[in-house]
Design an enzyme around this catalytic site. Sequence first.
Site, short mmCIF file in Angstrom:
data_model
loop_
_atom_site.label_atom_id
_atom_site.label_comp_id
_atom_site.label_asym_id
_atom_site.label_seq_id
_atom_site.Cartn_x
_atom_site.Cartn_y
_atom_site.Cartn_z
N GLU A 45 0.68 -1.24 0.15
CA GLU A 45 -0.05 -0.16 0.09
C GLU A 45 0.82 1.29 0.04
O GLU A 45 1.68 1.60 1.03
CB GLU A 45 -0.89 -0.10 1.23
CG GLU A 45 -1.83 1.15 1.29
CD GLU A 45 -2.30 1.38 2.66
OE1 GLU A 45 -2.87 2.51 2.92
OE2 GLU A 45 -2.80 0.39 3.31
N ARG A 49 0.18 10.46 0.08
CA ARG A 49 0.77 11.62 0.83
C ARG A 49 1.85 12.37 0.46
O ARG A 49 2.48 13.21 1.20
CB ARG A 49 0.90 11.05 2.46
CG ARG A 49 -0.30 10.25 2.98
CD ARG A 49 -0.07 9.72 4.20
NE ARG A 49 -0.94 8.97 4.68
CZ ARG A 49 -0.92 8.30 5.81
NH1 ARG A 49 0.08 8.54 6.51
NH2 ARG A 49 -1.67 7.41 6.34
N THR A 72 -4.75 6.16 1.47
CA THR A 72 -5.27 7.40 1.94
C THR A 72 -5.86 8.27 0.54
O THR A 72 -6.05 9.20 -0.02
CB THR A 72 -4.16 8.59 2.09
OG1 THR A 72 -3.06 7.83 2.83
CG2 THR A 72 -4.59 9.87 2.82
N LYS A 132 -11.08 -1.95 6.78
CA LYS A 132 -9.93 -1.56 7.37
C LYS A 132 -10.25 -0.99 8.93
O LYS A 132 -11.01 -0.04 8.93
CB LYS A 132 -8.89 -0.41 6.86
CG LYS A 132 -7.83 -0.01 7.42
CD LYS A 132 -6.92 0.76 6.74
CE LYS A 132 -7.33 2.38 6.56
NZ LYS A 132 -6.30 3.14 6.20
#
Length: 211
Positions: A45, A49, A72, A132
């Site tokens: 993953e 960011r 994100t 998640k």
Amino acid sequence: MAQDAATLKSILTAAPVVPVIIHDDVASARNLAEALVAGGLTTLEVTLRTPNALKVIAEMAKVAGAVVGSGTVCKKADMEASRDAGCRFMVSPGAPVALLEAAEDIAIPLLPGIASPSEAMAASLMGYSYLKFFPAEAMGGAPVLKSFASPLPDISFCPTGGIDLEKAKTYLRLPNVVCVGGSWVVPGETIAAGDFDAIRSLAAQAAQLSA
């Protein structure tokens, strides 16, 4: 289209740990992915960011054996960019209805984040069976997630947030945990030093855990 549970299950069960990667150096992206895959962690993953996150994803996606996803993910534009960069899955910190609805138009599966039973139930009602749990440690950790198992038997979780090797062992013993997400296998200072042998060793240690 609801969550493609079969595809996501195959991705999340490939290894017990999903490295949560914050990386901006495109030049070293493939070296990092190769080290993680060599250590046994194939599901990666990469969080959106950093300015070059999509370029990093595109480079990592070229590595044999790597299944690269974006993290994100907060809006539909993130999903579209993730798909175009070669992502195989997406991860979001939350599960607002608008985001889940937007994911129906994207061909790769979304793993949305939840922090409460109400959020988990809302996502489940929209067809999501893999979620998640985030931020895991801040929300009470393994004891809280364990308490979800009985009332929410049809949901499996990937807890992420504040997890290290020892905490991962506790989470992975829970019946409703399919894998854990963690950044301890990709320490920034080790990557900056170019010590990819150390990254491979951390990955190998994590890959030996069992879900």
